[in-house]
Every structure is written in structure tokens, then in C-alpha cells.
Design a protein around this motif. Structure first.
Motif, PDB file in Angstrom:
ATOM      1  N   ARG A 106       0.835  -1.201   0.000  1.00 33.57           N
ATOM      2  CA  ARG A 106       0.000   0.000   0.000  1.00 33.57           C
ATOM      3  C   ARG A 106       0.868   1.249   0.000  1.00 33.57           C
ATOM      4  N   THR A 107       0.340   2.308  -0.596  1.00 33.48           N
ATOM      5  CA  THR A 107       1.005   3.608  -0.570  1.00 33.48           C
ATOM      6  C   THR A 107      -0.037   4.690  -0.332  1.00 33.48           C
ATOM      7  N   ALA A 108       0.414   5.839   0.121  1.00 37.20           N
ATOM      8  CA  ALA A 108      -0.479   6.988   0.318  1.00 37.20           C
ATOM      9  C   ALA A 108       0.358   8.253   0.300  1.00 37.20           C
ATOM     10  N   ARG A 109      -0.313   9.403   0.174  1.00 38.21           N
ATOM     11  CA  ARG A 109       0.435  10.663   0.183  1.00 38.21           C
ATOM     12  C   ARG A 109      -0.415  11.772   0.765  1.00 38.21           C
ATOM     13  N   GLU A 110       0.279  12.815   1.207  1.00 40.78           N
ATOM     14  CA  GLU A 110      -0.368  14.002   1.759  1.00 40.78           C
ATOM     15  C   GLU A 110       0.522  15.183   1.404  1.00 40.78           C
ATOM     16  N   CYS A 111      -0.048  16.251   0.850  1.00 43.11           N
ATOM     17  CA  CYS A 111       0.746  17.385   0.381  1.00 43.11           C
ATOM     18  C   CYS A 111       0.290  18.711   0.980  1.00 43.11           C
ATOM     19  N   ASN A 112       1.233  19.651   1.066  1.00 44.86           N
ATOM     20  CA  ASN A 112       0.934  21.017   1.502  1.00 44.86           C
ATOM     21  C   ASN A 112       1.644  21.989   0.567  1.00 44.86           C
ATOM     22  N   LEU A 113       1.038  23.151   0.360  1.00 38.54           N
ATOM     23  CA  LEU A 113       1.629  24.190  -0.465  1.00 38.54           C
ATOM     24  C   LEU A 113       1.906  25.409   0.397  1.00 38.54           C
ATOM     25  N   ASN A 114       3.157  25.892   0.369  1.00 37.66           N
ATOM     26  CA  ASN A 114       3.525  27.057   1.168  1.00 37.66           C
ATOM     27  C   ASN A 114       4.605  27.852   0.450  1.00 37.66           C
ATOM     28  N   THR A 115       4.295  29.111   0.149  1.00 38.75           N
ATOM     29  CA  THR A 115       5.233  30.033  -0.520  1.00 38.75           C
ATOM     30  C   THR A 115       5.940  29.390  -1.705  1.00 38.75           C
ATOM     31  N   GLY A 116       5.154  28.752  -2.556  1.00 38.21           N
ATOM     32  CA  GLY A 116       5.694  28.212  -3.794  1.00 38.21           C
ATOM     33  C   GLY A 116       6.411  26.875  -3.680  1.00 38.21           C
ATOM     34  N   VAL A 117       6.339  26.237  -2.532  1.00 34.84           N
ATOM     35  CA  VAL A 117       7.005  24.942  -2.331  1.00 34.84           C
ATOM     36  C   VAL A 117       5.982  23.906  -1.896  1.00 34.84           C
ATOM     37  N   ILE A 118       6.018  22.744  -2.542  1.00 32.53           N
ATOM     38  CA  ILE A 118       5.189  21.617  -2.147  1.00 32.53           C
ATOM     39  C   ILE A 118       5.983  20.764  -1.158  1.00 32.53           C
ATOM     40  N   THR A 119       5.416  20.515   0.017  1.00 34.74           N
ATOM     41  CA  THR A 119       6.015  19.564   0.954  1.00 34.74           C
ATOM     42  C   THR A 119       5.044  18.385   1.062  1.00 34.74           C
TER      43      THR A 119
END
Length: 217
Positions: A106-119
Motif C-alpha cells: 500500500r502507498t499513500a500521500r499528503e501534500c501542503n503548499l507554502n510560498t511556492g514549495v510543495i512539501t
């Protein structure tokens, strides 16, 4: 302030009104955003692997009053890197000489966008199965996570090797899990967004010691 990516059940880009409290819908279940520092590793796995649904396309919120049309890339197990087998010293990792084999389930992901950078946080779950030759008491699982912009000439924008250790029984079968929490890369343009992919897989090179830095004369 970082805006949490919102999980939605479709890959189509969806624009929504900005909210005072940002929520994430992970694998189809809506969860209130919790500060990373207050979450245990168990909590983070429950967030990333909270449902049996395989894959969904979260939309990226870029803050009020305008929301971005970016989406969190899908996770793909790289071809040829979905299994990891280890045999007896000097022997082929097959048949009666196989000590153990690891597979990704299994795999999963979670992303955030802040000041032009994806973490992003990339979750990987799998299982280690002892072979006929018997597994050691401890197994190091080598993994790699990469962010690739696909195209005529694919471009790797992030790559890093990870290791996790698992206690084994000679004839056992045990699960393993890893969350890569330091994946970061410049946010792509909307037109390039769909070309981005999170690749995961086993990487035996991750078990080799890093080369020593040369001393200056």
C-alpha cells in the motif's frame, strides 16, 4: 501559513471557497488537520492509510481569496522495484537459498503548499516474508522516494533513500511501514502539474555506507 491539501474523491481540479479551518480528506475520510509535532507515528499512519480505497486526487488550496488548481501527484511503485529479495551469502535469492523477500502492498500521500514549495508525506506499507533458508532476527528495508516530472525527457526533481528496520522470526511474515516526511520540491505550473509522479520502490543501494568525504590537503 501553510495550507493543507484537501482530499477529494476525484482527480478533476475543484475550486472551493477558502475556509478558516483547513481540513484534509485522506483516502476518502475527512479528518481535522492536526499539527505534525503533536502526531505520533501511529497517528500519521492512520491518517495516510485510513481507508481501503486505493487512490484519489487531492486538490491543493493556495489560500484566500484564490485557490490553486494543483493536485497532489499520485504514488507509483517503480517498475522493477516492487520486491526485494535476499539470499544466503554468495547465493541467488531464490529457491531454497532465499532468506526473505519484501513486497510493497500500500502507498499513500499528503501534500501542503507554502510560498511556492510543495512539501509531502509519502507513506509506504508492505510485508517481509521469510524464505526456506530462514530470515535473520533483524531486517533492514531499503526504500527510495522520488518526485519525477514525466515527459519526453523525464526530470527527477527530488530523490532520497530511506531505511527502516524490522524484527523477524526465522519462519515469520511481518509488516513494515515508512513515512517519508521531508519530501519537498518547487510547486509546478498548472500546465505541468499532471506530469508529476511520486515514485517509490526498494533500493538496495540505500544499505551501502555513504562514501567518506575527502580530506583537504
Amino acid at each position: 501559513m501553510a495550507q493543507e491539501i484537501e482530499r477529494v474523491p476525484s482527480r478533476h481540479r475543484i475550486a472551493r471557497a477558502a475556509r478558516a479551518t483547513v481540513a484534509v480528506a485522506i483516502c476518502g475520510t475527512v479528518l481535522a488537520a492536526t499539527p505534525a509535532w503533536s502526531q505520533s507515528i501511529t497517528d500519521r499512519f492512520k491518517s495516510l492509510f485510513g481507508s481501503s480505497e486505493k487512490d484519489q486526487a487531492p486538490a491543493v488550496s493556495n489560500g484566500p481569496p484564490v485557490e490553486s488548481e494543483l493536485t497532489c501527484p499520485s504514488v507509483t511503485v517503480r517498475s522493477g522495484a516492487s520486491t526485494y529479495a535476499v539470499g544466503l551469502p554468495g547465493k541467488e535469492a531464490s529457491g531454497s537459498d532465499l532468506r526473505y523477500q519484501a513486497v510493497i502492498s500500500r502507498t499513500a500521500r499528503e501534500c501542503n503548499l507554502n510560498t511556492g514549495v510543495i512539501t509531502a508525506k509519502i507513506g509506504i506499507q508492505g510485508r517481509i516474508i521469510a524464505g526456506p533458508a530462514g530470515a535473520p532476527t533483524s531486517v533492514d528495508v531499503p526504500l527510495r522516494v522520488a518526485v519525477v516530472q514525466e515527459g519526453v525527457s523525464p526530470k527527477t526533481v527530488f530523490t532520497k533513500a530511506y531505511r527502516t528496520s524490522v524484527s523477524m522470526q526465522p519462519d515469520g511474515s511481518v509488516p513494515f511501514s515508512l513515512v517519508a516526511e521531508d519530501v519537498a520540491y518547487p510547486a509546478p505550473s498548472v500546465s505541468d502539474n499532471d506530469a508529476y509522479v511520486f515514485y517509490v520502490g526498494f533500493d538496495p543501494q540505500a544499505l551501502k555506507p555513504e562514501p567518506k568525504a575527502r580530506k583537504r590537503k
